[in-house]
Design an enzyme around this catalytic site. Structure first.
Site, PDB file in Angstrom:
ATOM      1  N   CYS B   1      20.271 -35.910  55.568  1.00  0.00           N
ATOM      2  CA  CYS B   1      20.138 -34.558  56.123  1.00  0.00           C
ATOM      3  C   CYS B   1      20.158 -34.634  57.643  1.00  0.00           C
ATOM      4  CB  CYS B   1      18.825 -33.929  55.692  1.00  0.00           C
ATOM      5  SG  CYS B   1      18.620 -33.840  53.913  1.00  0.00           S
ATOM      6  N   THR B   2      20.571 -33.547  58.251  1.00  0.00           N
ATOM      7  CA  THR B   2      20.487 -33.411  59.700  1.00  0.00           C
ATOM      8  C   THR B   2      19.921 -32.034  60.012  1.00  0.00           C
ATOM      9  OG1 THR B   2      22.456 -34.800  59.957  1.00  0.00           O
ATOM     10  CG2 THR B   2      21.760 -33.508  61.875  1.00  0.00           C
TER      11      THR B   2
END
Lengths: 119, 255
Positions: B1-2
């Site tokens: 995830c970012t």
């Protein structure tokens, strides 16, 4: 398919706005409704997709272990600890299980997937 | 995830995220995709949680999952969760303790749901996310409703081991970017989305910041990759909330 991170593309500048087909559908969930029924209209619309997802995960575990025994054992064990899940989440999961027909243990596994995969 | 928290030059705070999931849960050789990722994407829904007819908060879910991974409480705060793996504090012990009846820790998704339902301010949400014992470690990315609010909480099972405030961020105080590694350590060399993400954020600059440029950053490889299921864009002050299913066409990194 693998592209190492150092071979990155340029920073994109042409992706917005994304196509309307990628927009996610909205649903209302009323916290005034009983937990057991508040998700019914959402999961009823996505029950085949949830079922396909869990089936895929089940197949993955079967291929990994050579048997369905392990997944079924975990799902059955989780059914036993479902009553320990705090409210209103416990009733919400019971409601989702009822609408989709997916066993409660599998719905609970889905809902603790973060911890399970971390494990 | 970012996840990204960014403030434009007018002081408007934006919060956005890519949710990546499905690594190692089966690979489709023909389509060159992660199987679970592909099956997750059609389950994505946006939810308006309402009470007495009023929207309490909005969130993006995989249908059937009742916890919170991405959410916005209009005018109050926004929250995203990135997964954190830590050998010294994995969920193994927590789950065993739960099964054996020691239930003083909280499942991550239920904690975030409680935060969204009950916390009334950025400060209260921060206090709940830093101070509650959990079954597994995580990163909480919390945005507020006024200038310089926003932090990244690095959680072990027992407590917050670091709270990275925007005001304390060294070189670029106008944004924070979090992937799946402790921000004070280098990321795993084969999974560095932080460096390209930072590069793109700095290239876009604060003056042009907004939904368009954050979406462009989150759509740049390898921030966007074959595990990405959706991108969410949030703005606390106006309550704007958008989410889009994402796919990454070849050539695309597998994570």
């Amino acid at each position: 398919a693998f592209v190492p991170a150092q071979f990155t593309q340029e920073c994109r500048s042409d992706t917005y706005p994304p196509p309307s087909s990628s927009e996610v559908e909205w649903f209302d969930v009323s916290l005034d409704e009983a937990p057991i029924i508040r998700w019914r209209h959402v999961v009823a619309r996505r029950q085949s997709q949830i079922r396909d997802l869990l089936l895929q995960f089940k197949n993955f575990i079967r291929q990994l272990t050579g048997s369905s025994v392990y997944f079924n054992l975990v799902a059955r064990s989780l059914t036993l600890i479902a009553p320990t899940v705090p409210q209103p989440y416990q009733d919400e999961m019971v409601g989702i299980s009822t609408v989709t027909g997916i066993p409660l243990g599998e719905i609970l596994l889905y809902n603790i997937f973060y911890e399970a995969t971390n494990l | 995830c970012t996840s990204v928290l960014a403030e434009d030059s007018k002081g408007v705070l934006y919060h956005a995220r890519n949710l990546d999931f499905g690594l190692f849960f089966g690979w489709d050789k023909a389509k060159k995709t992660w199987l679970v990722t592909e099956y997750l994407r059609p389950t994505i829904v946006n939810i308006r949680f309402k009470k007495s007819g009023q929207t309490v908060f909005m969130s993006t879910h995989f249908a059937g999952y009742v916890g919170i991974l991405t959410a916005l409480k209009p005018g109050r705060f926004s929250l995203t969760v990135n997964s954190r793996n830590s050998l010294d504090g994995s969920s193994t012990l927590g789950i065993i303790e739960w099964i054996l009846g020691k239930r003083d820790a909280v499942w991550m998704g239920f904690l975030t749901r409680r935060v969204m339902e009950t916390a009334d301010s950025y400060a209260q949400a921060k206090q709940m996310l830093t101070g509650t014992k959990m079954l597994a470690p995580a990163y909480f990315i919390l945005g507020g409703n006024s200038t310089m609010q926003g932090c990244i909480i690095t959680r072990s099972r027992n407590a917050a081991i670091d709270v990275w405030e925007r005001s304390a961020a060294a070189n670029h105080t106008w944004y924070l970017l979090q992937t799946n590694y402790d921000h004070w350590k280098p990321p795993f060399v084969l999974d560095d989305r932080r460096t390209p993400g930072n590069k793109c954020m700095m290239a876009k600059g604060q003056a042009s910041m907004g939904f368009k440029e954050i979406f462009n950053v989150l759509s740049s490889i390898p921030v966007l990759n074959k595990l990405t299921t959706y991108t969410a864009l949030m703005r606390v002050d106006t309550g704007e909330y958008h989410s889009y299913r994402q796919t990454c066409k070849d050539p695309c990194p597998i994570w």
